[in-house]
Design a protein around this motif. Structure first.
Motif, PDB file in Angstrom:
ATOM      1  N   TYR A 120      15.654  -0.562  31.479  1.00 24.38           N
ATOM      2  CA  TYR A 120      14.265  -0.195  31.160  1.00 24.38           C
ATOM      3  C   TYR A 120      14.010  -0.808  29.783  1.00 24.38           C
ATOM      4  O   TYR A 120      13.605  -0.123  28.866  1.00 24.38           O
ATOM      5  CB  TYR A 120      14.260   1.338  31.123  1.00 24.38           C
ATOM      6  N   PRO A 142      12.422   9.802  22.443  1.00 24.69           N
ATOM      7  CA  PRO A 142      13.199   9.635  21.203  1.00 24.69           C
ATOM      8  C   PRO A 142      14.442   8.749  21.337  1.00 24.69           C
ATOM      9  O   PRO A 142      14.871   8.132  20.363  1.00 24.69           O
ATOM     10  CB  PRO A 142      13.621  11.080  20.865  1.00 24.69           C
ATOM     11  N   ASN A 143      15.032   8.698  22.533  1.00 21.23           N
ATOM     12  CA  ASN A 143      16.262   7.901  22.674  1.00 21.23           C
ATOM     13  C   ASN A 143      16.006   6.411  22.863  1.00 21.23           C
ATOM     14  O   ASN A 143      16.935   5.603  22.721  1.00 21.23           O
ATOM     15  CB  ASN A 143      17.092   8.436  23.860  1.00 21.23           C
ATOM     16  N   HIS A 146      17.267   3.746  20.528  1.00 19.27           N
ATOM     17  CA  HIS A 146      18.668   3.904  20.127  1.00 19.27           C
ATOM     18  C   HIS A 146      19.646   3.396  21.167  1.00 19.27           C
ATOM     19  O   HIS A 146      20.789   3.072  20.836  1.00 19.27           O
ATOM     20  CB  HIS A 146      18.960   5.383  19.823  1.00 19.27           C
ATOM     21  N   LEU A 147      19.215   3.346  22.405  1.00 19.11           N
ATOM     22  CA  LEU A 147      20.116   2.879  23.459  1.00 19.11           C
ATOM     23  C   LEU A 147      19.289   2.274  24.584  1.00 19.11           C
ATOM     24  O   LEU A 147      18.138   2.658  24.799  1.00 19.11           O
ATOM     25  CB  LEU A 147      20.999   4.032  23.975  1.00 19.11           C
ATOM     26  N   VAL A 149      18.122   2.460  27.838  1.00 16.50           N
ATOM     27  CA  VAL A 149      18.057   3.480  28.889  1.00 16.50           C
ATOM     28  C   VAL A 149      18.255   2.806  30.254  1.00 16.50           C
ATOM     29  O   VAL A 149      17.658   1.765  30.527  1.00 16.50           O
ATOM     30  CB  VAL A 149      16.701   4.218  28.844  1.00 16.50           C
ATOM     31  N   GLY A 150      19.117   3.390  31.075  1.00 15.83           N
ATOM     32  CA  GLY A 150      19.363   2.841  32.403  1.00 15.83           C
ATOM     33  C   GLY A 150      19.862   3.911  33.342  1.00 15.83           C
ATOM     34  O   GLY A 150      20.143   5.043  32.920  1.00 15.83           O
ATOM     35  N   LEU A 276      23.413   1.301  16.748  1.00 18.09           N
ATOM     36  CA  LEU A 276      24.796   1.615  16.373  1.00 18.09           C
ATOM     37  C   LEU A 276      25.683   0.374  16.548  1.00 18.09           C
ATOM     38  O   LEU A 276      25.355  -0.540  17.297  1.00 18.09           O
ATOM     39  CB  LEU A 276      25.310   2.768  17.242  1.00 18.09           C
ATOM     40  N   TYR A 278      28.303  -0.534  18.094  1.00 15.66           N
ATOM     41  CA  TYR A 278      28.773  -1.073  19.374  1.00 15.66           C
ATOM     42  C   TYR A 278      27.675  -1.852  20.098  1.00 15.66           C
ATOM     43  O   TYR A 278      27.948  -2.561  21.077  1.00 15.66           O
ATOM     44  CB  TYR A 278      29.343   0.051  20.265  1.00 15.66           C
ATOM     45  N   LEU A 279      26.435  -1.731  19.611  1.00 20.00           N
ATOM     46  CA  LEU A 279      25.308  -2.464  20.199  1.00 20.00           C
ATOM     47  C   LEU A 279      24.858  -3.646  19.335  1.00 20.00           C
ATOM     48  O   LEU A 279      23.877  -4.323  19.674  1.00 20.00           O
ATOM     49  CB  LEU A 279      24.124  -1.516  20.431  1.00 20.00           C
ATOM     50  N   HIS A 318      26.725  -1.300  26.573  1.00 20.79           N
ATOM     51  CA  HIS A 318      26.368   0.116  26.734  1.00 20.79           C
ATOM     52  C   HIS A 318      26.959   0.672  28.037  1.00 20.79           C
ATOM     53  O   HIS A 318      27.524   1.771  28.039  1.00 20.79           O
ATOM     54  CB  HIS A 318      24.847   0.270  26.723  1.00 20.79           C
ATOM     55  N   THR A 319      26.851  -0.083  29.115  1.00 16.77           N
ATOM     56  CA  THR A 319      27.366   0.381  30.424  1.00 16.77           C
ATOM     57  C   THR A 319      28.844   0.747  30.355  1.00 16.77           C
ATOM     58  O   THR A 319      29.299   1.653  31.060  1.00 16.77           O
ATOM     59  CB  THR A 319      27.153  -0.728  31.485  1.00 16.77           C
TER      60      THR A 319
END
Lengths: 402, 402
Positions: A120, A142-143, A146-147, A149-150, A276, A278-279, A318-319
């Protein structure tokens, strides 16, 4: 340059070389590579020459999975050898009999799909959907920044371009209705996306860093995430989309290897707040790929992939950050590609603003898909020296509910 | 009665006969059937006798999928033949050499998983979660009693009982924190569920009616849907759970065929409002299966499967009502099984009420899982004449994040 006629002016020239799975009447399906409007039957040509026999064995199978599992070193061997065979006139005589016009072959689903995840990643798309579905709140949850979303989609209903899409039935409840009813979806839609295919698997517990993206990712496909908006709107809280998406996801016949996209990398639009560690990615991490959404032959939108907020390397990192393994054939979609302009939106939901602002198609007002509609998604990527490369297109026709 | 010693007093007697995949040192994995504490190597015994050779071929493979795909008529042939071989003393001499003590074999993941769907079918569980996560709203969302809410999980990380569970890392943000941080989950949990396995596939566009449940469903497994509540809480809006669940889902080694559960069918607790026609079922549609949640050897909860609101036949009918196809090896979970009493709750989230009301384990206060914890889920079903049958247990130990 190549000895293959028509390749010089084609979106599928020697710089491109996407892989697919084809068959000729009465023969088994196997792996081929596209050049101009022809497909080269790879295994028999490889057996004439000197690439590792591992490649010829993999190319005799009816999916790209065995080839994709061989890994980046073999992918490069294969691409260098194919380029040489198609460039050097010395190869023409014995290779030409294994070139078949696309019009004379059947193309198949190119991969055996492991898990299918849909993201997304477009800020414009997520914002548009937020404005329509949650008008009293901030468009982005809010998220979202930051990440990436999936969620997981249904891998068993990933189908090849050209497969008819039967209008799905299910429970629908409009906000104005008291009770849900059963019937065909009234708000059938598309989502113009790009798909990414995993070649090299990982073990459970292993993570793929953003830097290792190309060590695991084989290539990209065009992807149409067909969506029944009314079914989705009623079912999706709190566990996400299910039947509103699971009836079909179409992907292109052709998988473009990452090696063909070296000139297409471009900077992301910019990420704030900084994600973060790791991303974290090294730019260029985005892709200059232009999409055309074509409805019944008319271009209704031109979404720019370069506008995507989250990069493919971030989606893969992320996955796997929780230790989830990936398998050869895993597929992930980018999420709907929507640019900032109205004519850059990648879904009819957005183009018609939830059905409230119809758009014109050949002078006729349209909102969601009607039976008989044919949707084609076409993609071009920036190639070397300012050229454009074609990616596999994704076509599907809506047929009435059964 | 059977000539196999110990079977008469076992939860795995002649009325049960679950299937699994096993191997002996240095030999390939193949299909076996459990009787008491032994496994019968099916293929070599079948080759001595007269069942269809199709069965022997299927039983030589390292998953149940080929056997499950043969369909209900062959499942019945197989079960009748196995029962005869294990009951009649005339078969003992030539069959006994193919019985191996469980202690001497390795058990494997029994199925090759297609798609994995997880439901949310317990009214008590959904209500408890609603009360904790959305305290200012009705516990159940408006769709919950109209359809079995579900979503796709990750099939590539379905693992066999006994696999260690590495504590997952990811983004967590407590409501009291301003920004998310990266690190190991602080709220690692279980979900005690039952899993259902598809045997007979369908074509795209086909629907499985509730009446056809047994024509497509092969059997049941124990299932632990490991969950990282902090990762889940931050990521799950609006597209549902992703990394909070995808690191691992454990299933039992043994798949209990539906034929063993004929005496276990029981009426559902009652559905109000009456569901739409495609979800109508003939009672008995529920299952009398008792679960024990065992933490470090202590039973902490006894969830009753008979309390589930939605039936398995409704879950399969719902999954396919939009025309989505199913494949042999597709797996769906019931969702957490929670009864109405505190000591019937199927997750630590509920047992500790979100961590706010610790429960006692051997006199020590506990909330979520700690490194080194071992969780076992044990299941028994009502069998013929008031007996109980054992289902495959699901065991997993939590090891520290890497």
């Amino acid at each position: 340059m190549t000895w293959v006629p028509g390749a010089a002016d084609s979106l599928f020239g020697l710089d491109n070389l996407p892989y697919g799975v084809f068959s000729r009447p009465g023969e088994p399906a196997r792996v081929g590579v596209r050049i101009a409007d022809q497909v080269l039957d790879l295994a028999p040509v490889a057996e004439l020459g000197d690439p590792a026999s591992e490649l010829a064995v993999a190319w005799r199978t009816p999916s790209l999975n065995a080839f994709m599992a061989t890994g980046p070193a073999q992918w490069e061997v294969a691409r260098r050898w194919i380029t040489e065979v198609l460039r050097d006139d010395a190869h023409q005589e014995r290779t030409a009999p294994h070139l078949h016009p696309l019009a004379e072959v059947q193309l198949h689903l190119p991969i055996q799909v492991g898990d299918y995840v849909d993201f997304y990643a477009s800020e414009q798309h997520a914002s548009n959907v937020g404005r329509m579905f949650r008008p009293d709140q901030e468009p982005l949850l809010p998220n979202w920044k930051h990440l990436p979303v999936g969620y997981h989609g249904r891998s068993g209903t990933v189908v090849a371009s050209g497969t008819d899409i039967v209008r799905p039935c299910g429970q629908r409840k409009a906000p104005t209705e008291d009770e849900p009813t059963y019937g065909p979806s009234r708000r059938l839609d598309i989502e113009a996306e790009l798909g990414f295919v995993v070649g090299v698997p990982t073990a459970l517990g292993e993570r793929v860093s953003t830097a290792d993206f190309a060590a695991h990712t084989f290539g990209v496909v065009g992807l149409n995430d067909w969506s029944a908006r009314d079914i989705q709107a009623w079912e999706y809280v709190p566990l996400g989309p299910f039947l509103g998406k699971s009836f079909a996801t179409s992907i292109s016949h052709w998988v473009t290897p990452l090696a063909a996209l070296e000139a297409a990398w471009t900077d992301l639009p910019g990420q704030d707040p900084r994600p973060l560690d790791y991303l974290a990615v090294t730019e260029p991490a985005g892709l200059d790929i232009e999409v055309e959404v074509v409805l019944n032959g008319v271009v209704v939108s031109r979404p720019p992939y370069a506008s995507m907020y989250w990069s493919p390397a971030q989606m893969l990192a992320h996955t796997t950050v929780n230790g989830a393994s990936v398998r050869t054939g895993d597929l992930w979609g980018s999420g709907t590609i929507s640019g900032s302009e109205r004519d850059q939106r990648g879904s009819l939901l957005e183009l018609s603003w939830g059905g409230k602002e119809p758009f014109l198609l050949d002078g006729v007002e349209r909102t969601f898909l009607e039976d008989g509609d044919e949707v084609a998604l076409r993609y071009t990527a920036r190639g070397p020296s300012g050229s454009r490369l074609g990616l596999g297109e994704v076509v599907g026709r809506v047929v009435p509910a059964t």
